[in-house]
Motif scaffolding. Structure first.
Motif, PDB file in Angstrom:
ATOM      1  N   GLU A  41       0.848  -1.192   0.000  1.00  0.00           N
ATOM      2  CA  GLU A  41       0.000   0.000   0.000  1.00  0.00           C
ATOM      3  C   GLU A  41       0.887   1.245   0.000  1.00  0.00           C
ATOM      4  O   GLU A  41       1.800   1.370   0.810  1.00  0.00           O
ATOM      5  N   ILE A  42       0.605   2.164  -0.921  1.00  0.00           N
ATOM      6  CA  ILE A  42       1.347   3.416  -1.006  1.00  0.00           C
ATOM      7  C   ILE A  42       0.365   4.574  -0.841  1.00  0.00           C
ATOM      8  O   ILE A  42      -0.661   4.636  -1.525  1.00  0.00           O
ATOM      9  N   LYS A 149       7.199   5.153  -9.080  1.00  0.00           N
ATOM     10  CA  LYS A 149       8.407   4.510  -9.609  1.00  0.00           C
ATOM     11  C   LYS A 149       9.310   4.013  -8.478  1.00  0.00           C
ATOM     12  O   LYS A 149       9.859   2.909  -8.544  1.00  0.00           O
ATOM     13  N   LYS A 150       9.446   4.820  -7.433  1.00  0.00           N
ATOM     14  CA  LYS A 150      10.263   4.412  -6.288  1.00  0.00           C
ATOM     15  C   LYS A 150       9.689   3.161  -5.645  1.00  0.00           C
ATOM     16  O   LYS A 150      10.419   2.226  -5.270  1.00  0.00           O
ATOM     17  N   GLY A 151       8.363   3.124  -5.501  1.00  0.00           N
ATOM     18  CA  GLY A 151       7.723   1.950  -4.912  1.00  0.00           C
ATOM     19  C   GLY A 151       7.863   0.721  -5.790  1.00  0.00           C
ATOM     20  O   GLY A 151       8.104  -0.391  -5.295  1.00  0.00           O
ATOM     21  N   SER A 220      -4.994   5.475   0.093  1.00  0.00           N
ATOM     22  CA  SER A 220      -3.826   4.860  -0.530  1.00  0.00           C
ATOM     23  C   SER A 220      -4.272   3.928  -1.642  1.00  0.00           C
ATOM     24  O   SER A 220      -5.450   3.615  -1.764  1.00  0.00           O
ATOM     25  N   SER A 221      -3.319   3.498  -2.442  1.00  0.00           N
ATOM     26  CA  SER A 221      -3.568   2.513  -3.494  1.00  0.00           C
ATOM     27  C   SER A 221      -2.567   1.379  -3.350  1.00  0.00           C
ATOM     28  O   SER A 221      -1.439   1.579  -2.876  1.00  0.00           O
ATOM     29  N   GLN A 222      -2.985   0.202  -3.768  1.00  0.00           N
ATOM     30  CA  GLN A 222      -2.091  -0.944  -3.741  1.00  0.00           C
ATOM     31  C   GLN A 222      -1.332  -1.008  -5.062  1.00  0.00           C
ATOM     32  O   GLN A 222      -1.925  -1.080  -6.127  1.00  0.00           O
ATOM     33  N   VAL A 223      -0.027  -0.951  -4.978  1.00  0.00           N
ATOM     34  CA  VAL A 223       0.831  -1.044  -6.159  1.00  0.00           C
ATOM     35  C   VAL A 223       1.464  -2.426  -6.190  1.00  0.00           C
ATOM     36  O   VAL A 223       1.957  -2.917  -5.161  1.00  0.00           O
ATOM     37  N   SER A 224       1.424  -3.070  -7.340  1.00  0.00           N
ATOM     38  CA  SER A 224       1.919  -4.442  -7.467  1.00  0.00           C
ATOM     39  C   SER A 224       2.917  -4.546  -8.607  1.00  0.00           C
ATOM     40  O   SER A 224       2.801  -3.845  -9.614  1.00  0.00           O
TER      41      SER A 224
END
Length: 236
Positions: A41-42, A149-151, A220-224
């Motif tokens: 989560e970000i 991008k960092k995530g 937040s959003s989940q980034v995968s």
């Protein structure tokens, strides 16, 4: 004696010619496709607000002038707020009919102003201040490109490691002695928050024109990052 051996020579050559094909088929034996994924989560760090001016008048020229003056005033005020990116959105006009669509009695026009900032408090207050001349069409939150991008870079290593662990598990399940990586594709994706959460905040501001801006929970959003590949299991 020599004549009897000659017919066998083409058969031997044919068998030798088929060896590369057999080797190629053998190399594809025990190939399996695998999928692995790493996610986190970000927090949203970017806020976007779309406001609009809408009016109706019998004179389309005067209508366009009124809308332009309203937008120009809002743009000037928005540019005075540090850290807010300002741009114009869609603008369109259409006739208003009477007598069952046979006569144009007026013109209606709508034009959008789009604001973007990482300073949620400043943009929220600006949006509330502009409600005297404009109305809110949409409010949403996102992850800035640099943050995403960092995530994703951090998740890439986790996804590759997860793929390797799954490959080892599959190899043991098949009774193999090891595996070779044939191909590996990496991809990323994000999940957008539900639309109703954005609309609810927009309506809150819209109904409280002139009031202080409310507190904002950006969420937040989940980034995968996914890893899809093919391995070849080596049998003992």
């Amino acid at each position: 004696m020599l004549r009897r051996l000659r017919p066998a020579i083409p058969l031997v050559l044919a068998a030798l010619a088929s060896l590369p094909a057999l080797a190629e088929d053998s190399s594809r034996y025990n190939r399996i496709s695998l999928h692995a994924e790493a996610s986190r989560e970000i927090a949203h760090d970017l806020m976007r607000v779309t406001l609009y001016a809408e009016a109706q008048h019998k004179d389309p020229g005067q209508l366009a002038g009124d809308i332009t003056r309203t937008l120009n005033g809002a743009v000037e005020r928005a540019r005075q707020v540090a850290g807010v990116k300002v741009s114009l959105g869609n603008r369109n006009s259409y006739p208003v009919y009477e007598d069952q669509g046979r006569r144009i009695v007026a013109w209606r026009e709508r034009a959008e102003l789009r604001l973007e900032s990482a300073d949620f408090a400043a943009l929220s207050q600006l949006s509330a201040d502009l409600l005297g001349e404009l109305r809110i069409a949409d409010m949403r939150f996102a992850i800035a490109d640099a943050t995403r991008k960092k995530g994703e870079d951090a998740l890439l290593q986790d996804a590759v490691q997860a793929f390797g662990e799954r490959a080892q598990l599959a190899t043991r399940a098949l009774g193999g002695s090891g595996y070779k990586l044939v191909s590996l594709n990496l991809g990323s994706s994000g999940v957008v928050p539900p639309p109703f959460a954005r609309v609810a905040m927009a309506k809150t501001l819209d109904h409280e024109a002139g009031a202080p801006a409310p507190e904002i929970e950006a969420g937040s959003s989940q980034v995968s990052v996914s890893a899809d590949g093919v391995i070849e299991v080596q049998m003992p």
